[in-house]
Design a protein around this motif. Sequence first.
Motif, PDB file in Angstrom:
ATOM      1  N   MET A   1       0.840  -1.202   0.000  1.00 22.02           N
ATOM      2  CA  MET A   1       0.000   0.000   0.000  1.00 22.02           C
ATOM      3  C   MET A   1       0.871   1.247   0.000  1.00 22.02           C
ATOM      4  O   MET A   1       0.634   2.183  -0.772  1.00 22.02           O
ATOM      5  N   TRP A   2       1.873   1.263   0.842  1.00 24.40           N
ATOM      6  CA  TRP A   2       2.770   2.418   0.913  1.00 24.40           C
ATOM      7  C   TRP A   2       3.437   2.666  -0.438  1.00 24.40           C
ATOM      8  O   TRP A   2       3.461   3.795  -0.936  1.00 24.40           O
ATOM      9  N   ALA A   3       3.967   1.617  -1.041  1.00 21.81           N
ATOM     10  CA  ALA A   3       4.655   1.763  -2.330  1.00 21.81           C
ATOM     11  C   ALA A   3       3.691   2.204  -3.428  1.00 21.81           C
ATOM     12  O   ALA A   3       4.022   3.068  -4.246  1.00 21.81           O
ATOM     13  N   GLY A   4       2.500   1.621  -3.454  1.00 22.02           N
ATOM     14  CA  GLY A   4       1.514   1.994  -4.468  1.00 22.02           C
ATOM     15  C   GLY A   4       1.086   3.447  -4.341  1.00 22.02           C
ATOM     16  O   GLY A   4       0.996   4.169  -5.340  1.00 22.02           O
ATOM     17  N   LEU A   5       0.830   3.886  -3.106  1.00 20.56           N
ATOM     18  CA  LEU A   5       0.455   5.289  -2.894  1.00 20.56           C
ATOM     19  C   LEU A   5       1.607   6.227  -3.230  1.00 20.56           C
ATOM     20  O   LEU A   5       1.400   7.316  -3.762  1.00 20.56           O
ATOM     21  N   ALA A   6       2.823   5.802  -2.945  1.00 15.11           N
ATOM     22  CA  ALA A   6       3.994   6.624  -3.254  1.00 15.11           C
ATOM     23  C   ALA A   6       4.123   6.851  -4.754  1.00 15.11           C
ATOM     24  O   ALA A   6       4.482   7.945  -5.187  1.00 15.11           O
ATOM     25  N   THR A   7       3.811   5.832  -5.559  1.00 14.71           N
ATOM     26  CA  THR A   7       3.909   6.016  -7.015  1.00 14.71           C
ATOM     27  C   THR A   7       2.883   7.020  -7.515  1.00 14.71           C
ATOM     28  O   THR A   7       3.105   7.669  -8.538  1.00 14.71           O
ATOM     29  N   ARG A   8       1.787   7.180  -6.809  1.00 16.59           N
ATOM     30  CA  ARG A   8       0.736   8.119  -7.210  1.00 16.59           C
ATOM     31  C   ARG A   8       0.964   9.525  -6.662  1.00 16.59           C
ATOM     32  O   ARG A   8       0.697  10.508  -7.339  1.00 16.59           O
ATOM     33  N   HIS A   9       1.447   9.605  -5.429  1.00 12.41           N
ATOM     34  CA  HIS A   9       1.550  10.908  -4.777  1.00 12.41           C
ATOM     35  C   HIS A   9       2.906  11.584  -4.950  1.00 12.41           C
ATOM     36  O   HIS A   9       3.006  12.798  -4.787  1.00 12.41           O
TER      37      HIS A   9
ATOM     38  N   GLY B   1       1.505   1.776  -9.822  1.00 17.30           N
ATOM     39  CA  GLY B   1       0.316   1.728  -8.980  1.00 17.30           C
ATOM     40  C   GLY B   1      -0.636   0.625  -9.391  1.00 17.30           C
ATOM     41  O   GLY B   1      -1.202  -0.079  -8.545  1.00 17.30           O
ATOM     42  N   ASP B   2      -0.819   0.450 -10.692  1.00 18.04           N
ATOM     43  CA  ASP B   2      -1.721  -0.598 -11.182  1.00 18.04           C
ATOM     44  C   ASP B   2      -1.146  -1.993 -10.935  1.00 18.04           C
ATOM     45  O   ASP B   2      -1.876  -2.923 -10.589  1.00 18.04           O
ATOM     46  N   ILE B   3       0.151  -2.119 -11.107  1.00 15.76           N
ATOM     47  CA  ILE B   3       0.804  -3.405 -10.827  1.00 15.76           C
ATOM     48  C   ILE B   3       0.651  -3.743  -9.345  1.00 15.76           C
ATOM     49  O   ILE B   3       0.262  -4.855  -8.979  1.00 15.76           O
ATOM     50  N   LEU B   4       0.921  -2.766  -8.488  1.00 13.44           N
ATOM     51  CA  LEU B   4       0.841  -3.004  -7.049  1.00 13.44           C
ATOM     52  C   LEU B   4      -0.602  -3.170  -6.562  1.00 13.44           C
ATOM     53  O   LEU B   4      -0.841  -3.806  -5.535  1.00 13.44           O
ATOM     54  N   TYR B   5      -1.566  -2.619  -7.307  1.00 13.91           N
ATOM     55  CA  TYR B   5      -2.974  -2.815  -6.974  1.00 13.91           C
ATOM     56  C   TYR B   5      -3.313  -4.306  -7.013  1.00 13.91           C
ATOM     57  O   TYR B   5      -3.940  -4.838  -6.094  1.00 13.91           O
ATOM     58  N   ALA B   6      -2.869  -4.977  -8.069  1.00 17.58           N
ATOM     59  CA  ALA B   6      -3.128  -6.417  -8.187  1.00 17.58           C
ATOM     60  C   ALA B   6      -2.333  -7.205  -7.152  1.00 17.58           C
ATOM     61  O   ALA B   6      -2.835  -8.185  -6.587  1.00 17.58           O
ATOM     62  N   THR B   7      -1.112  -6.784  -6.893  1.00 15.63           N
ATOM     63  CA  THR B   7      -0.294  -7.440  -5.871  1.00 15.63           C
ATOM     64  C   THR B   7      -0.990  -7.337  -4.517  1.00 15.63           C
ATOM     65  O   THR B   7      -1.090  -8.320  -3.775  1.00 15.63           O
ATOM     66  N   PHE B   8      -1.489  -6.152  -4.212  1.00 15.23           N
ATOM     67  CA  PHE B   8      -2.217  -5.916  -2.968  1.00 15.23           C
ATOM     68  C   PHE B   8      -3.462  -6.802  -2.890  1.00 15.23           C
ATOM     69  O   PHE B   8      -3.764  -7.375  -1.837  1.00 15.23           O
ATOM     70  N   ALA B   9      -4.188  -6.918  -4.003  1.00 15.10           N
ATOM     71  CA  ALA B   9      -5.396  -7.753  -4.028  1.00 15.10           C
ATOM     72  C   ALA B   9      -5.062  -9.210  -3.696  1.00 15.10           C
ATOM     73  O   ALA B   9      -5.760  -9.849  -2.914  1.00 15.10           O
ATOM     74  N   VAL B  10      -3.984  -9.712  -4.281  1.00 12.06           N
ATOM     75  CA  VAL B  10      -3.577 -11.102  -4.008  1.00 12.06           C
ATOM     76  C   VAL B  10      -3.211 -11.262  -2.539  1.00 12.06           C
ATOM     77  O   VAL B  10      -3.653 -12.214  -1.874  1.00 12.06           O
ATOM     78  N   PHE B  11      -2.406 -10.340  -2.010  1.00  9.97           N
ATOM     79  CA  PHE B  11      -2.017 -10.438  -0.603  1.00  9.97           C
ATOM     80  C   PHE B  11      -3.242 -10.361   0.313  1.00  9.97           C
ATOM     81  O   PHE B  11      -3.327 -11.073   1.316  1.00  9.97           O
ATOM     82  N   GLY B  12      -4.192  -9.498  -0.030  1.00 11.80           N
ATOM     83  CA  GLY B  12      -5.403  -9.383   0.779  1.00 11.80           C
ATOM     84  C   GLY B  12      -6.244 -10.642   0.746  1.00 11.80           C
ATOM     85  O   GLY B  12      -6.742 -11.098   1.784  1.00 11.80           O
ATOM     86  N   LEU B  13      -6.390 -11.213  -0.433  1.00 18.70           N
ATOM     87  CA  LEU B  13      -7.154 -12.465  -0.541  1.00 18.70           C
ATOM     88  C   LEU B  13      -6.460 -13.600   0.203  1.00 18.70           C
ATOM     89  O   LEU B  13      -7.111 -14.404   0.869  1.00 18.70           O
ATOM     90  N   ARG B  14      -5.140 -13.640   0.101  1.00 18.65           N
ATOM     91  CA  ARG B  14      -4.408 -14.708   0.785  1.00 18.65           C
ATOM     92  C   ARG B  14      -4.467 -14.521   2.297  1.00 18.65           C
ATOM     93  O   ARG B  14      -4.524 -15.501   3.051  1.00 18.65           O
ATOM     94  N   PHE B  15      -4.464 -13.283   2.754  1.00 16.36           N
ATOM     95  CA  PHE B  15      -4.628 -13.003   4.178  1.00 16.36           C
ATOM     96  C   PHE B  15      -5.951 -13.588   4.676  1.00 16.36           C
ATOM     97  O   PHE B  15      -6.013 -14.200   5.740  1.00 16.36           O
TER      98      PHE B  15
END
Length: 137
Positions: A19-27, A41-55
Amino acid sequence: MNNNLRIRLYYVLLLAVTMWAGLATRHTPDLFPKFISEYGGDILYATFAVFGLRFLWLKPALWKILLAGFIYCVLIEIQQCCQAPWLVQLRNTFPFGLILGYGFLWSDIVCYAAGVLLAWPFCLVGEKIWKSGNARV
């Protein structure tokens, strides 16, 4: 500490960093190469989704989580074609803009595939290490 709790804590850490890295690429796009500021940001969005689902779901096979993460991201992208006034207004708020995006781009689907592939080794190796108990905190 049991294995499931250790693995979930691992995913919380991955979620925070992603989340931090994705927001940093945008801000702060000036801090990154153009390719990263444009697509990171788009790449990390999907990475975040996978980590969230796996959590949330540790039992399903990893390939199912990866596929579900990709499908989730593609569905979010497709809903961006809908321009209902209430949905556009919702997207223009900060949290929902991050979650729902703003406009459909084919390149985003490629980024989502890259993001899922990026998440894969972190899930595979991380879970192996944390399940074995060899991780040191």
